[in-house]
Scaffold this motif. Structure first.
Motif, PDB file in Angstrom:
ATOM      1  N   GLN A 208      14.888   9.806 -15.132  1.00 19.93           N
ATOM      2  CA  GLN A 208      13.954   9.014 -14.329  1.00 19.93           C
ATOM      3  C   GLN A 208      13.082   9.931 -13.476  1.00 19.93           C
TER       4      GLN A 208
ATOM      5  N   SER B 196       8.192  10.601 -17.639  1.00 21.40           N
ATOM      6  CA  SER B 196       7.275   9.540 -17.225  1.00 21.40           C
ATOM      7  C   SER B 196       6.560   9.025 -18.467  1.00 21.40           C
TER       8      SER B 196
ATOM      9  N   ALA C 174      12.564   5.804 -17.403  1.00 22.32           N
ATOM     10  CA  ALA C 174      11.405   6.586 -16.961  1.00 22.32           C
ATOM     11  C   ALA C 174      10.097   6.054 -17.528  1.00 22.32           C
TER      12      ALA C 174
END
Length: 387
Positions: A119, A123, A145
């Protein structure tokens, strides 16, 4: 009771029926696949991940009992509130030294460590490249994420490189020892690949910490890669026989993680007796070279014998011996034959495996005597004949 009776179940019924009717009743025949019969005295249990047999060590139990009876009151809060000099920080410093890392972070579980780490470092714009056999928590971390989880063939650095060239640098994720089949990661090649392609490298050491490397410090340390691997994670519910997770990381990352990782922020820290257990366990495991040697000798011997019998033990080499059993119906037959012969392993089926590649996993441990091994091979042979 009226509320429960009137609970609107329609949106759940289809999914519940898929399990209770199709899977449990039709495929499993009303017999839960992961359980089978009750073990009896004399049966051989190979389901636990306590690879070095520390769970019953009197010194560890006494230390934990003393902490429970005489320790200070615990802070029942998120660990981000823990003060300097706490037991948590002492344990983190001990693990950082052990694993040749700048820092270490204690988490609530291995799952929380992997999900929280990914996380924080992936991204939607940073893809995550995962070995097909990487642990489910690593896949879940990529999902949390919002990153693209891009698979590469198991233990195939060349395929991973093609995926990275096609999709760009990101996070490269592997297990040191894979939990489904006991195979060893080609970690030196993977590390070279990460450096060559500009990827962050994450290595899950859950099944190698304590059992591999000098003093059990893990495969990464054993291959002298500690200062080239960016992040290492581990579940401490394996060789360390407790209930927590761990991240080995750069010093600057630690406080960032504490304030950005949802599992870290929104879960309470460990209790005092748990920190005491791990500190004592770490001391014992550092000096357990005889147990490690015994474990590796047993692993080679059992694998060789099962392979000679005709069991499909895949491409693994380590203490996790995964017998390929096919689909869930075939797996139930194998489980029953082994249990009837007095051998209890852990059944792995979807979602832990793909649909037609279930496993019966035997987790070996250093406490198996020569008589135990003789009995294990004899019983596995009897089960093979019965099948």
């Amino acid at each position: 009771m009226e509320y429960i009776a009137n609970f609107p179940r329609e949106h759940l019924r289809e999914r519940e029926d898929a399990f209770h009717i199709k899977r449990f009743e039709q495929i499993w025949g009303g017999d839960h696949l992961l359980r089978g019969r009750e073990p009896r005295d004399g049966d051989i249990h190979l389901m636990s991940n306590d690879y070095l047999c520390i769970q019953d060590e009197p010194a560890l139990r006494k230390a934990q009992a003393h902490a429970l009876l005489n320790g200070k009151t615990d802070l029942l809060m998120s660990s981000i509130f823990t003060l300097e000099g706490s037991s948590m920080q002492q344990l983190e410093a001990a693990f950082a030294s052990y694993m040749q890392s700048e820092e270490a972070i204690i988490c609530q579980s291995g799952f929380a460590a992997n999900v929280g780490l990914l996380q924080c470092i992936a991204s939607p714009s940073i893809p995550v490249y995962l070995d097909l056999n990487a642990h489910a928590s690593l896949w879940e971390g990529a999902k949390v994420a919002g990153a693209r989880g891009i698979a590469f063939r198991h233990n195939d650095p060349a395929h991973a490189e093609r995926q990275i060239k096609r999709n760009g640098p990101g996070v490269l994720v592997v297990d040191a020892v894979y939990s489904t089949d006991g195979s060893l990661c080609p970690l030196a090649e993977i590390t070279d690949l990460a450096e060559r392609t500009g990827c962050i490298l994450v290595v899950d050491e859950s099944h190698s910490l304590g059992t591999h490397g000098p003093a059990g410090a893990g495969l990464t340390v054993g291959l002298d890669l500690a200062y080239r691997v960016h992040f290492r994670t581990a579940s401490l519910a394996k060789t360390f026989a407790g209930r927590a997770g761990l991240i080995a990381c750069p010093a600057r990352f630690k406080e960032y993680f504490r304030m950005e990782s949802n599992p870290a922020i929104f879960s309470s820290g460990l209790l005092e007796h748990e920190y005491v257990w791990f500190l004592e366990a770490l001391s014992l495991i550092r000096g357990a070279d005889d147990r490690r040697r015994r474990l590796h000798t047993i692993s080679k011997s059992v694998r060789r014998s099962l392979d000679e019998m005709g069991y499909d033990v895949g491409g693994g080499t380590e203490q996790i011996v995964a017998i390929e059993s096919g689909d869930e119906r075939e797996t139930r037959r194998m489980r029953d034959a082994l249990q009837q012969a007095g051998v209890f392993g852990a059944v792995f089926c979807p979602p832990a495996t793909s649909r037609n590649h279930c496993l019966v996993r035997l987790s070996l441990h250093s406490g198996l005597s020569e008589a135990d091994l003789d009995a294990l091979i004899e019983r596995c042979s009897a089960a093979r004949s019965a099948m």
